[in-house]
Design an enzyme around this catalytic site. Sequence first.
Site, short mmCIF file in Angstrom:
data_model
loop_
_atom_site.label_atom_id
_atom_site.label_comp_id
_atom_site.label_asym_id
_atom_site.label_seq_id
_atom_site.Cartn_x
_atom_site.Cartn_y
_atom_site.Cartn_z
N CYS A 14 0.87 -1.17 0.00
CA CYS A 14 0.00 0.00 0.00
C CYS A 14 0.91 1.22 0.00
O CYS A 14 2.12 1.09 0.13
CB CYS A 14 -1.00 0.00 1.16
N CYS A 88 -2.20 1.28 -4.19
CA CYS A 88 -1.02 1.97 -4.71
C CYS A 88 -1.09 2.16 -6.22
O CYS A 88 -0.25 2.82 -6.80
CB CYS A 88 0.28 1.28 -4.30
N CYS A 92 3.14 0.39 -8.48
CA CYS A 92 3.72 -0.91 -8.20
C CYS A 92 4.31 -1.48 -9.49
O CYS A 92 3.62 -1.56 -10.50
CB CYS A 92 2.65 -1.87 -7.67
#
Length: 140
Positions: A14, A88, A92
């Site tokens: 996150c 996120c 990522c």
Amino acid sequence: MPDTPPRPSVLFVCVHNAGRSQMAAAFLTHLAGDRVQVRSAGSAPAGTVNPAVVEALAEVGIDISAEVPKVLTVEAVQASDVVITMGCGDTCPVFPGKRYLDWRLPDPAGQGVDAVRPIRDEIEERVRALITEIAPTPRA
């Protein structure tokens, strides 16, 4: 000696690695023990884990008071079989051959423990389902 399957590896991500990903990693470690390798990280880690998250997990017997947010690295993603993102988005890194899941959960940042409890409980349910899928309890 029976062949033991390799331990699956899970990375929870996150943004701040201070709430959702910390709770998920703690539940997976607590419930699966050494059957799963667990990591958590954030794309922009906070300085500390959310105190309401620490309190909410303590209520169910899990102590994460010594945990610290960790930065997301390419190496952590490459070393993981399953990457579970929690808000996120496109920060990522994506690699072929990895399994990606996106768990849409409310962000506990700035929330009190009363608001964190339902998030905690939802994460526990999802982690239990994940364990059943990737690391079921061996039959005797």
